[in-house]
Design an enzyme around this catalytic site. Structure first.
Site, mmCIF file in Angstrom:
data_model
loop_
_atom_site.group_PDB
_atom_site.id
_atom_site.type_symbol
_atom_site.label_atom_id
_atom_site.label_comp_id
_atom_site.label_asym_id
_atom_site.label_seq_id
_atom_site.Cartn_x
_atom_site.Cartn_y
_atom_site.Cartn_z
ATOM 1 N N ASP A 416 -37.673 31.119 3.894
ATOM 2 C CA ASP A 416 -38.353 30.477 4.929
ATOM 3 C C ASP A 416 -36.824 28.731 4.720
ATOM 4 O O ASP A 416 -36.688 28.029 3.327
ATOM 5 C CB ASP A 416 -39.014 29.583 3.969
ATOM 6 N N HIS A 417 -36.320 28.494 6.329
ATOM 7 C CA HIS A 417 -35.738 27.388 5.884
ATOM 8 C C HIS A 417 -36.348 26.416 6.288
ATOM 9 O O HIS A 417 -35.641 25.158 5.518
ATOM 10 C CB HIS A 417 -35.060 27.760 7.676
ATOM 11 N N ARG A 418 -37.977 26.208 4.991
ATOM 12 C CA ARG A 418 -37.343 24.735 5.134
ATOM 13 C C ARG A 418 -38.180 24.405 3.700
ATOM 14 O O ARG A 418 -38.054 23.019 3.579
ATOM 15 C CB ARG A 418 -39.766 24.701 5.676
#
Length: 446
Positions: A416-418
């Protein structure tokens, strides 16, 4: 819940996170039976697992609220129990009327008067169960004797439902169970054979897409139960998580040699490659805790978990499930191996409770067992990362400037790039790859 008549209704309990209903698979008791506290009275199937449900009351069963194949909502009566005191003086006609009003087991399975309460939810069509092979069947009525001789022997409602979903006629199947009972494996085999025959026909119609009605030859599979849960969860993952997948090829020769050495030293407690990969993942998450997390969208925050609740993707007859090893970081490698073997076996048998299928913080997916090299898997929402492992095969590899044949696999990390950027994700994957290629590095980090 105690009623005005002194009977107690046992309500269907909440069997897991987000589950609002369960389907009755098989009653373990009948009206008139005496039960003890915590005795299993029914087997139900949720969207996550098949569960044995114990009753918290002792007494005599006066009503079963539901039949095999019927879906019951959480919080609604499941079984009614009467106290044993005074049973001997009951008027049998009054008892019958009470059972009829409550919806007795006999009425519910289609052998009673059929006068159910008007407030009950509409039930699914009843499916009469065949007797156990060793049971002495009651003499059938003359008009029904011929039909009974050709009725398929099916005990499990799950088998009936599976056959119905796949469009198979149970009367045409050959049962391989005791006494000719048709088992799930028989339905699966017949379904596979039917699909192969359909594929072999050049002019076989293709499956309809969109809103076109199902035609002759189409296989219609309802999107229900665990299949619906999987679809909903993966769709939500793709909608909410901005995922990225990175991968690397690694030389797993050293890892295989390490496993062989461990198992040669202690053959009574073998360690699997999956257990070693799980140990490596735990080492990586200790170094990069950003990936052992989830995004709380409502609170607008990232929550890093204190413990690693390791999910293991497992393919079962019911679909893909992800059983969880809670606080896996506390286990030794040998304990990991034993827990993984026990958990995956229970998952495939459908005996894991729903609580064991939720709450993961990181997933390990060994899709190499399907004979594939790589994948871009979907993250198991709400987790933040998933490590995938492809098959291990012989490939040419450069070692010390010389070409050699080595055991090579591909590792992929979907994250998850968040929760992090490429530096953290790449660092984790590189750490895992280095430990696979040089297991001594793993020893230095645990």
């Amino acid at each position: 819940m105690t009623t005005a008549t002194g009977t107690r209704d046992f309500l269907l309990p909440d069997l897991g996170e987000g589950l609002s209903e369960a389907e009755i698979v098989e009653w373990r008791v009948a009206v008139g039976d005496v039960v003890t506290v915590d005795q299993t009275v029914v087997e139900v199937e949720t969207a996550k697992a098949v569960v044995d449900v114990p009753c918290p009351y002792a007494g005599r069963v006066v009503a079963l609220h539901g039949a095999a194949g019927e879906v019951r909502p959480v919080g609604q009566p499941l079984i009614t129990i009467a106290p044993l005191d005074g049973d001997g003086g009951d008027d049998p006609h009054a008892t019958y009327r009470e059972e009829e009003r409550a919806g007795s087991g006999n009425v519910l399975i289609g052998y009673g008067t059929g006068h159910g309460g008007s407030g009950r939810r509409r039930r699914r069509p009843r499916l009469a169960l065949a007797p156990e092979p060793d049971a002495a069947p009651a003499a059938p009525a003359p008009a029904a004797a011929a039909a009974d001789r050709t009725a398929p022997l099916v005990i499990s409602p799950i088998v009936r439902r599976l056959a119905r979903e796949r469009g198979l006629d149970l009367a045409a199947l050959h049962g391989t169970g005791p006494g000719g009972v048709i088992r799930r494996a028989d339905v699966e085999a017949a379904s596979t054979a039917s699909a192969a025959q359909l594929a072999a026909v050049p002019d076989a119609p293709a499956a309809h897409v969109g809103l076109a009605p199902a035609g002759d030859g189409d296989v219609v599979i309802p999107l229900t139960g665990i299949r619906k849960v999987i679809a909903d969860k993966l769709s939500r993952s793709r909608r909410e998580i901005p995922e990225v997948t990175i991968w690397v090829d690694v030389d797993a020769t050293g890892l295989l040699a390490t496993r062989a050495a461990i198992n040669a030293a202690t053959p009574e407690a073998p360690v699997s490659i999956l257990a070693l990969l799980a140990r490596i993942c735990l080492s990586g998450l200790r170094k990069y805790p950003q990936l052992n997390a989830h995004v709380d969208t409502e609170g607008q925050r990232i929550v890093q978990s204190a413990g690693v609740h390791l999910g293991i993707a497992a393919q079962t007859d019911r679909g893909l499930v992800v059983p969880v090893l809670r606080d896996a970081q506390r286990l030794t490698t040998r304990e990991l191996a034993a827990a993984l073997a026990e958990t995956t076996a229970a998952a495939r048998a459908g005996t894991l409770p729903p609580a064991r299928l939720t709450g993961g913080t990181f997933t390990l997916n060994n899709y190499g067992v399907f004979g594939v090299d790589g994948s871009t898997p979907i993250i198991n929402h709400p987790e933040a990362a998933l490590l995938g492992v492809g098959r291990i095969v012989d490939k040419p590899w450069v070692v010390d400037g010389q070409l050699a044949v080595r055991k090579v696999t591909q590792l992929s990390l979907t994250f998850d790039h968040r929760v992090c950027d490429g530096g953290v994700a790449g660092g984790f994957l590189r750490h895992v790859a280095d430990c696979v290629e040089q297991p001594a590095l793993l020893v230095a980090n645990v």
